[in-house]
Design an enzyme around this catalytic site. Structure first.
Site, short mmCIF file in Angstrom:
data_model
loop_
_atom_site.label_atom_id
_atom_site.label_comp_id
_atom_site.label_asym_id
_atom_site.label_seq_id
_atom_site.Cartn_x
_atom_site.Cartn_y
_atom_site.Cartn_z
N ASP A 22 -7.80 -9.57 29.99
CA ASP A 22 -8.95 -10.46 30.20
C ASP A 22 -10.27 -10.00 29.58
O ASP A 22 -10.62 -8.83 29.70
CB ASP A 22 -9.25 -10.60 31.70
CG ASP A 22 -8.04 -10.79 32.57
OD1 ASP A 22 -6.94 -10.94 32.03
OD2 ASP A 22 -8.22 -10.78 33.80
N GLU A 204 -6.83 -16.71 39.87
CA GLU A 204 -7.48 -15.53 39.30
C GLU A 204 -8.69 -15.95 38.46
O GLU A 204 -8.83 -17.12 38.08
CB GLU A 204 -6.51 -14.76 38.37
CG GLU A 204 -5.25 -14.28 39.06
CD GLU A 204 -4.33 -13.45 38.15
OE1 GLU A 204 -3.82 -12.44 38.64
OE2 GLU A 204 -4.12 -13.82 36.99
C1 FRU Z 1 -5.73 -11.69 35.10
C2 FRU Z 1 -5.65 -10.42 35.92
C3 FRU Z 1 -6.80 -10.36 36.89
C4 FRU Z 1 -6.93 -8.89 37.13
C5 FRU Z 1 -6.60 -8.30 35.78
C6 FRU Z 1 -5.91 -6.99 35.84
O1 FRU Z 1 -5.08 -11.63 33.88
O2 FRU Z 1 -4.41 -10.37 36.58
O3 FRU Z 1 -6.60 -11.13 38.05
O4 FRU Z 1 -8.21 -8.54 37.57
O5 FRU Z 1 -5.79 -9.25 35.13
O6 FRU Z 1 -5.80 -6.41 34.58
#
Ligand code: FRU
Length: 482
Positions: A22, A204
């Protein structure tokens, strides 16, 4: 560093080396766009998360920076956001400095292993040197987990009308809003979404921001979900509604997606850009992100996109356009006369533009009918995308586009609805070494898709149904950002 490996994006940010997921903490401050991102410096698969960092003066050319946040005794550094605390509400700024404050999830892998429910908590860190170095707040965490396994990805904005910060947090199957006067003390305001939108997977990476249309302000809530996307795996839905500083309300009935393609996830917008909202996503999908066939790095971001609203028959919908800053990469555009296509219904575009190379392609249709665009090489690998009139939907077919054996779900066709009944149409493509981003109908339908040809595509053909009237077709070779 040359950034010239096979499949290396030339128009998109990717980390110089190793893993990325992300985008995080995007904030614009004093002429610099900051981009942080989920990063594992120890490998090209997901691992203990850090915040990688890159900066840009123009949203297009990126400079790799040292890692901004390292895991610590409270855990890994998961996704989150950053703000410019212009009024120094946090008190982190000394002598008139404006502190940048990052708000992120601390994910405690030990607690997770022990089967606890409260291993994700929200913490903050600040920088008073333009984001170069960061200090974690001694009072972390600032939002403690009440016993919800999925409790993460805080996106914070300044709610001017109420003179307070609003945190939008993903809490399992819903969003929870918190407010704070100082970024340190947070109070729960409300929840949204348990009964709304898509719930094929956990919620998320949310984002909440206002956008104006014809003088009226609407609030947009982005919510990424994994799995449960329209073409499988992870994707980002949105809600249009109203936010009064306490609760978000929406009467939207249908589930809407900011991007229907398989490869745009966890995207959020930059902070501190005024009324302009610039979005950036992670150009991958959790279904295969750990397996895509790149060597020295893995995964990249989408191109930055300017978000807007449009009213289609009384429904307010979100639009995305490649940010205009990308135009500065464009070489001499090639305009192709519509008569050239009209003759046979097919046009070999590579008579006009030299491939391989990254490019944009844009056209307007007076009368929309089925069409397809095919990119291929001499290895029998072919990517086909376009619009099917009978089905009234767009598609990207990567069934035979290149390498796909790394994951059984990768090869296939993605579909997206056309969301307008207008008789005219338009399309813009941003094509890079291993991705295509499709923006149709003024950014109303968007699809992003990866592909991994064994050898770069050398040919490009457009085929249109004879009824179609192509009004304008422009191709522009794009310079590399590196
Ligand atoms: C989304 C996610 C988030 C988390 C991160 C962990 O892709 O799963 O929810 O904070 O990636 O790397």
């Amino acid at each position: 560093l040359k950034y010239n490996e096979h499949h290396r994006p030339q128009l998109h940010f990717s980390p110089a080396a190793k893993w990325m997921n992300d985008p995080n903490g995007m904030v614009y401050f004093q002429g610099t766009y900051h981009l942080f991102y989920q990063h594992f410096p120890g490998g090209t698969t997901w691992g203990p998360m850090h915040w990688g960092h890159a900066t840009s003066k123009d949203l297009v050319h990126w400079q790799q920076k040292p890692i901004a946040l390292y895991p610590d005794s409270l855990g890994y550094i998961f996704s989150g956001s950053a703000v410019a605390d212009v009024n120094n509400t946090s008190g982190f700024g000394k002598k008139g400095q404006v502190p940048l404050v990052a708000i992120f999830t601390h994910h405690d892998p030990k607690g997770e292993k022990e089967g606890k429910e409260n291993f994700q908590n929200q913490s903050i860190a600040y920088s008073v040197d333009n984001g170069n170095t960061w200090t974690k707040y001694a009072g972390n965490p600032v939002v403690k987990n009440p016993g919800i396994r999925d409790f993460r990805d805080p996106k914070v904005m300044w709610f001017a009308a109420g003179k307070k910060w609003i945190m939008t947090l993903a809490t399992k199957d819903r969003i929870t809003f918190y407010s704070s006067p100082d970024l340190k003390n947070w109070k729960k305001e409300s929840e949204f979404g348990e009964q709304r939108g898509a719930h094929g997977g956990v919620w998320e990476c949310p984002d909440l921001f206002p956008l104006a249309l014809n003088g009226k302000t609407y609030w947009v809530l982005l919510v990424s979900i994994n799995p449960g996307g329209p073409n499988g795996g992870s994707a980002t839905q949105y809600f249009i509604g109203q936010f009064d500083g306490h609760t978000f309300k929406s009467d939207q009935q249908q589930t809407r997606w900011i991007d229907y393609g398989p490869d745009n996830y966890a995207g959020i917008t930059w902070s501190n850009t005024g009324s302009r909202k610039i979005f950036l996503g992670w150009m991958s999908n959790w279904n295969y992100a750990n397996e895509v066939p790149t060597d020295t790095w893995r995964n990249s971001a989408t191109v930055p996109r300017d978000l807007g609203l449009v009213n289609i028959k009384g429904q307010i919908l979100l639009t995305s356009h490649p940010s205009p800053e990308l135009n500065k990469l464009a070489g001499k555009p090639v305009a192709i006369a519509s008569s050239e296509i009209a003759k046979t219904g097919s046009l070999k575009v590579t008579n006009h533009i030299k491939l391989p190379g990254q490019y944009t392609l844009e056209f307007k249709l007076d009368k929309i009918d089925s069409y397809s665009i095919e990119m291929f090489n001499d290895q029998g690998e072919k990517l086909i995308l376009g619009y099917n009139k009978a089905e009234d939907r767009y598609f990207i077919d990567r069934t035979h586009a290149g390498l796909s054996g790394f994951n059984p779900g990768f090869a296939g066709i993605a579909y997206a609805p056309r969301l307008t009944a207008a008789s005219s149409g338009d399309l813009k493509l941003v094509v890079d070494a291993s991705s295509v981003e499709l923006f149709a109908d003024q950014g109303l339908t968007v699809m992003t898709s990866l592909f991994f040809p064994a050898k770069p595509y050398q040919q490009l053909i457009i085929k249109v149904n004879k009824e179609t009237v192509v009004k304008r077709l422009v191709l522009a070779p794009m310079k590399s950002i590196w």
